[in-house]
Design an enzyme around this catalytic site. Structure first.
Site, PDB file in Angstrom:
ATOM      1  N   SER A 137       0.865  -1.180  -0.019  1.00 19.53           N
ATOM      2  CA  SER A 137       0.141   0.020   0.000  1.00 19.53           C
ATOM      3  C   SER A 137       0.788   1.278   0.072  1.00 19.53           C
ATOM      4  O   SER A 137       2.109   1.200   0.501  1.00 19.53           O
ATOM      5  CB  SER A 137      -0.685   0.019   1.155  1.00 19.53           C
ATOM      6  OG  SER A 137      -1.475   1.116   1.539  1.00 19.53           O
ATOM      7  N   TYR A 150      -2.639  -1.514  10.228  1.00 20.76           N
ATOM      8  CA  TYR A 150      -2.783  -1.654   8.869  1.00 20.76           C
ATOM      9  C   TYR A 150      -1.427  -1.204   8.361  1.00 20.76           C
ATOM     10  O   TYR A 150      -0.897  -1.872   7.638  1.00 20.76           O
ATOM     11  CB  TYR A 150      -4.223  -1.043   8.430  1.00 20.76           C
ATOM     12  CG  TYR A 150      -4.123  -1.152   6.944  1.00 20.76           C
ATOM     13  CD1 TYR A 150      -4.576  -2.227   6.368  1.00 20.76           C
ATOM     14  CD2 TYR A 150      -3.791  -0.083   6.203  1.00 20.76           C
ATOM     15  CE1 TYR A 150      -4.722  -2.507   4.869  1.00 20.76           C
ATOM     16  CE2 TYR A 150      -3.745  -0.158   4.719  1.00 20.76           C
ATOM     17  CZ  TYR A 150      -4.291  -1.474   4.205  1.00 20.76           C
ATOM     18  OH  TYR A 150      -4.455  -1.381   2.937  1.00 20.76           O
TER      19      TYR A 150
HETATM   20  N1  NAP Z   1      -8.363  -0.094  -1.951  1.00 20.20           N
HETATM   21  C1  NAP Z   1      -7.422   0.587  -1.545  1.00 20.20           C
HETATM   22  O1  NAP Z   1      -7.410   1.854  -1.382  1.00 20.20           O
HETATM   23  C2  NAP Z   1      -6.273  -0.209  -1.287  1.00 20.20           C
HETATM   24  C3  NAP Z   1      -4.916   0.589  -1.137  1.00 20.20           C
HETATM   25  C4  NAP Z   1      -3.649   0.165  -0.759  1.00 20.20           C
HETATM   26  C5  NAP Z   1      -3.728  -1.422  -0.646  1.00 20.20           C
HETATM   27  N2  NAP Z   1      -4.960  -2.086  -0.829  1.00 20.20           N
HETATM   28  C6  NAP Z   1      -4.767  -3.712  -0.864  1.00 20.20           C
HETATM   29  O2  NAP Z   1      -5.435  -4.210  -1.558  1.00 20.20           O
HETATM   30  C7  NAP Z   1      -5.592  -5.623  -1.333  1.00 20.20           C
HETATM   31  C8  NAP Z   1      -7.116  -5.832  -1.825  1.00 20.20           C
HETATM   32  O3  NAP Z   1      -8.092  -4.810  -1.126  1.00 20.20           O
HETATM   33  P1  NAP Z   1      -9.422  -4.375  -2.057  1.00 20.20           P
HETATM   34  O4  NAP Z   1      -8.954  -2.749  -1.615  1.00 20.20           O
HETATM   35  O5  NAP Z   1      -9.570  -4.862  -3.204  1.00 20.20           O
HETATM   36  O6  NAP Z   1     -10.533  -4.602  -0.957  1.00 20.20           O
HETATM   37  P2  NAP Z   1     -11.627  -5.646  -0.606  1.00 20.20           P
HETATM   38  O7  NAP Z   1     -12.402  -5.512  -1.874  1.00 20.20           O
HETATM   39  O8  NAP Z   1     -12.149  -5.610   0.626  1.00 20.20           O
HETATM   40  O9  NAP Z   1     -10.765  -6.947  -0.959  1.00 20.20           O
HETATM   41  C9  NAP Z   1     -10.144  -7.645  -0.017  1.00 20.20           C
HETATM   42  C10 NAP Z   1     -10.430  -9.219  -0.365  1.00 20.20           C
HETATM   43  O10 NAP Z   1      -9.427  -9.882   0.740  1.00 20.20           O
HETATM   44  C11 NAP Z   1     -10.318 -10.755   1.196  1.00 20.20           C
HETATM   45  N3  NAP Z   1     -10.001 -11.438   2.450  1.00 20.20           N
HETATM   46  C12 NAP Z   1     -10.100 -10.502   3.676  1.00 20.20           C
HETATM   47  N4  NAP Z   1      -9.709 -11.136   4.800  1.00 20.20           N
HETATM   48  C13 NAP Z   1      -9.295 -12.398   4.231  1.00 20.20           C
HETATM   49  C14 NAP Z   1      -8.877 -13.663   4.793  1.00 20.20           C
HETATM   50  N5  NAP Z   1      -8.719 -13.837   6.095  1.00 20.20           N
HETATM   51  N6  NAP Z   1      -8.906 -14.742   4.071  1.00 20.20           N
HETATM   52  C15 NAP Z   1      -8.859 -14.762   2.717  1.00 20.20           C
HETATM   53  N7  NAP Z   1      -9.223 -13.793   2.141  1.00 20.20           N
HETATM   54  C16 NAP Z   1      -9.647 -12.617   2.962  1.00 20.20           C
HETATM   55  C17 NAP Z   1     -11.801 -10.059   1.205  1.00 20.20           C
HETATM   56  O11 NAP Z   1     -12.645 -11.352   1.228  1.00 20.20           O
HETATM   57  P3  NAP Z   1     -14.257 -10.908   2.053  1.00 20.20           P
HETATM   58  O12 NAP Z   1     -15.081 -10.659   0.883  1.00 20.20           O
HETATM   59  O13 NAP Z   1     -14.491 -12.255   2.706  1.00 20.20           O
HETATM   60  O14 NAP Z   1     -13.883 -10.034   3.154  1.00 20.20           O
HETATM   61  C18 NAP Z   1     -11.864  -9.622  -0.064  1.00 20.20           C
HETATM   62  O15 NAP Z   1     -11.767 -10.675  -1.152  1.00 20.20           O
HETATM   63  C19 NAP Z   1      -5.518  -5.507   0.139  1.00 20.20           C
HETATM   64  O16 NAP Z   1      -4.410  -6.080   0.485  1.00 20.20           O
HETATM   65  C20 NAP Z   1      -5.397  -4.052   0.486  1.00 20.20           C
HETATM   66  O17 NAP Z   1      -4.831  -3.768   1.920  1.00 20.20           O
HETATM   67  C21 NAP Z   1      -5.934  -1.480  -1.177  1.00 20.20           C
END
Ligand code: NAP
Length: 247
Positions: A137, A150
């Site tokens: 991130s 986080y």
């Molecule tokens: N969006 C942003 O602004 C942003 C910025 C920087 C980094 N990121 C990183 O990008 C990655 C993806 O996030 P996203 O933004 O796409 O959010 P998201 O839509 O909430 O996706 C997160 C995914 O991780 C899954 N997950 C959570 N806990 C889990 C576990 N214990 N085991 C397996 N799967 C799990 C969630 O499943 P459920 O549906 O079951 O919860 C969901 O499919 C993350 O690592 C996040 O930190 C995101």
């Protein structure tokens, strides 16, 4: 990482960036296996988009062992693993109840990817070309005070990626870090957040960076560069001050 002809496992691929990458990589001619912690969501998304799907809860060591074993049995040609699953939860150390949130964040965002690496690395070392892709991130480089643990897990993922890349030099396994800026996903309910980047625009940029530089170590879209370069550019303190306003 080359972007075609791979067999790719992506964790947390039932929504957001993980699902987006799964779709884009499938379109580029990769075999894609998605993993997630909820069986119903995995079944639904796999059927809808034509992926194979496996249940892996990345906060659970047994689930990782079983899930990775299943993926390797079904797809012995597996050569790319994307550590994408993550949670982002606010904590306030002056209020009770924050420690379990911190512990869950470390188990999911930091220990989870480390355990996945431990489980898949022996297999990947036997492949001619392989990559581990870790999603960190922009907050790895300037923390968001609303989410201390986080932010710490993402700094940890950055440091782990850097160090492991050195240890794996000379092997067939490369390490790629994707450091997203704020992107409109369900993470922290950002789907409607104006300041966050639209998901499809983010994915367009990620794919074109990977295409242009298959040997690159970090995937940095333009919007994340102010975070990544804050220390070097002397903007860290003002950036941290601005992030401190977010509630
Ligand atoms: N969006 C942003 O602004 C942003 C910025 C920087 C980094 N990121 C990183 O990008 C990655 C993806 O996030 P996203 O933004 O796409 O959010 P998201 O839509 O909430 O996706 C997160 C995914 O991780 C899954 N997950 C959570 N806990 C889990 C576990 N214990 N085991 C397996 N799967 C799990 C969630 O499943 P459920 O549906 O079951 O919860 C969901 O499919 C993350 O690592 C996040 O930190 C995101």
């Amino acid at each position: 990482m080359k972007i075609t002809g791979n067999t790719v496992l992506i964790t947390g691929a039932t929504s957001g960036i993980g699902l987006g990458l799964a779709r884009r990589l499938k379109d580029e001619g990769n075999e894609v296996v998605i993993a997630g912690r909820r069986k119903d969501a995995i079944d639904e998304v796999s059927a809808r988009f034509g992926f194979d799907g496996v249940v892996i809860d990345v906060s659970d060591a047994e689930s990782i062992k079983n899930g990775v074993r299943t993926v390797i049995e079904r797809h012995p040609e597996l050569n790319v693993v994307v550590n994408n699953a993550g949670i982002m939860l606010p904590e306030n150390v002056l209020e009770p109840g924050w420690l379990p949130v911190a512990e869950e964040s470390v188990a999911t965002n930091l220990l989870g990817p480390i355990r996945i690496v431990a489980e898949v690395l022996p297999h990947l070392l036997g492949r001619a070309e392989a990559w581990i892709v870790n999603v960190s991130s922009g907050l790895a480089f300037v923390p968001l005070p609303l989410t201390p643990t986080y932010s710490a897990t993402k700094s940890g993922i950055h440091a782990f990626s850097e160090a492991v890349r050195v240890q794996l030099a000379g092997t067939s396994v490369g390490i790629v870090e994707i450091a997203p800026p704020p992107v409109r996903t369900k993470l922290m309910n950002q789907e409607e957040r104006e300041e966050a980047m639209p998901l499809e625009g983010f994915l367009d940029e990620v794919m074109s960076i990977l295409r242009a530089d298959p040997d690159g170590h970090e995937v940095l879209v333009d919007a994340v560069k102010p975070f990544r370069n804050a220390q070097a550019e002397g903007t860290y303190d003002t950036f941290l001050e601005a992030l401190s306003q977010r509630r």
